[in-house]
Design a protein around this motif. Structure first.
Motif, PDB file in Angstrom:
ATOM      1  N   LYS A 183       1.645   2.933  -3.111  1.00 55.19           N
ATOM      2  CA  LYS A 183       0.783   3.723  -3.876  1.00 55.19           C
ATOM      3  C   LYS A 183       0.478   4.842  -3.315  1.00 55.19           C
ATOM      4  CE  LYS A 183      -1.477  -0.637  -5.164  1.00 55.19           C
ATOM      5  NZ  LYS A 183      -1.233  -1.758  -4.432  1.00 55.19           N
ATOM      6  N   ALA A 184       1.203   5.146  -2.251  1.00 56.56           N
ATOM      7  CA  ALA A 184       0.971   6.508  -1.706  1.00 56.56           C
ATOM      8  C   ALA A 184       0.965   7.856  -2.321  1.00 56.56           C
ATOM      9  CB  ALA A 184       2.056   6.830  -0.447  1.00 56.56           C
ATOM     10  N   THR A 242      -6.135  -2.382   3.014  1.00 57.45           N
ATOM     11  CA  THR A 242      -4.825  -1.694   2.993  1.00 57.45           C
ATOM     12  C   THR A 242      -5.336  -0.129   2.722  1.00 57.45           C
ATOM     13  OG1 THR A 242      -4.544  -2.191   0.721  1.00 57.45           O
ATOM     14  CG2 THR A 242      -3.567  -3.707   2.387  1.00 57.45           C
ATOM     15  N   GLY A 244       2.006   3.297   4.543  1.00 53.96           N
ATOM     16  CA  GLY A 244       1.041   2.322   4.033  1.00 53.96           C
ATOM     17  C   GLY A 244       0.614   1.759   5.619  1.00 53.96           C
ATOM     18  N   ALA A 269      -2.555   7.193   6.077  1.00 56.01           N
ATOM     19  CA  ALA A 269      -2.700   5.583   5.413  1.00 56.01           C
ATOM     20  C   ALA A 269      -3.694   4.963   6.094  1.00 56.01           C
ATOM     21  CB  ALA A 269      -1.388   5.129   5.472  1.00 56.01           C
ATOM     22  N   LYS A 307       5.890   8.589   2.199  1.00 55.50           N
ATOM     23  CA  LYS A 307       4.880   7.592   2.126  1.00 55.50           C
ATOM     24  C   LYS A 307       4.655   6.845   3.130  1.00 55.50           C
ATOM     25  CE  LYS A 307       5.958   7.824  -2.591  1.00 55.50           C
ATOM     26  NZ  LYS A 307       5.974   7.004  -4.051  1.00 55.50           N
ATOM     27  N   ALA A 314       0.746  -1.135   0.023  1.00 52.83           N
ATOM     28  CA  ALA A 314       0.013   0.050  -0.005  1.00 52.83           C
ATOM     29  C   ALA A 314       0.792   1.180  -0.201  1.00 52.83           C
ATOM     30  CB  ALA A 314      -0.911   0.052   1.350  1.00 52.83           C
ATOM     31  N   ARG A 315       2.024   1.151   0.755  1.00 50.25           N
ATOM     32  CA  ARG A 315       2.999   2.424   0.834  1.00 50.25           C
ATOM     33  C   ARG A 315       3.262   2.633  -0.560  1.00 50.25           C
ATOM     34  NH1 ARG A 315       8.499   2.017   4.024  1.00 50.25           N
ATOM     35  NH2 ARG A 315       8.645   0.168   2.408  1.00 50.25           N
ATOM     36  N   CYS A 345      -3.136   4.014   1.965  1.00 51.54           N
ATOM     37  CA  CYS A 345      -1.767   4.655   1.496  1.00 51.54           C
ATOM     38  C   CYS A 345      -2.154   6.200   2.091  1.00 51.54           C
ATOM     39  CB  CYS A 345      -1.427   4.795   0.408  1.00 51.54           C
ATOM     40  SG  CYS A 345      -2.631   5.250  -0.864  1.00 51.54           S
TER      41      CYS A 345
END
Ligand code: THU
Length: 132
Positions: A20-21, A43, A31, A58, A29, A17-18, A45
């Motif tokens: 995709k921040a 999940t 996640g 997030a 970033k 997920a991070r 971000c």
């Protein structure tokens, strides 16, 4: 307690997920991954905005995804920031976590894939605000 294999999935979810921040302003970033009581992982971000105050952390992204899918109880959570220092949930996120968690809910604060510290919510947010 979270099983080892589930914890691995939770950690992987937070790391994925991070990636995709959306953090063009801070460059930081984050996640997060939430395990619902019935074993599903959600999940999220951080999502920043040119109007900075509208940024969504997030943790809240992940929790809102869980709730909008009809799950209301958090069994555990994992959070990873950037760099090698752990990202503790901010105060606002702690309050949002508390809405859907118990004091004993475990929060895994990650330094990296295989290094983390685990806290109970009641230690991160004692004397939670609740209406009752
Ligand atoms: N951030 C999170 O995603 N979670 C937290 O608990 C604290 C901060 C994000 C918000 C912002 O996009 C960036 O980290 C820097 O503050």
């Amino acid at each position: 307690m979270v099983e080892e294999s589930i914890l691995k999935e939770l950690i992987k979810g937070a790391i994925d997920a991070r990636s995709k921040a959306y953090a063009p302003y801070s460059g930081y970033k984050v996640g997060a991954a939430v395990l619902s009581l019935d074993g599903e992982i959600f999940t999220g971000c951080n999502i920043e905005n040119a109007s900075y105050g509208l940024t969504n952390c997030a943790e809240r992204t992940a929790i809102f995804k869980m709730v909008s899918e009809g799950k209301y109880e958090i069994k555990a959570m994992a959070i990873i920031g950037s760099g090698d220092t752990p990202a503790f949930p901010c105060g606002a996120c702690r309050q949002v976590i508390s809405e859907f968690a118990s004091g004993d809910t475990e929060i895994f604060v990650l330094y990296s894939e295989d290094k983390y510290e685990v806290y109970k919510l009641k230690d991160l947010l004692p004397h939670t605000f609740k209406l009752d």
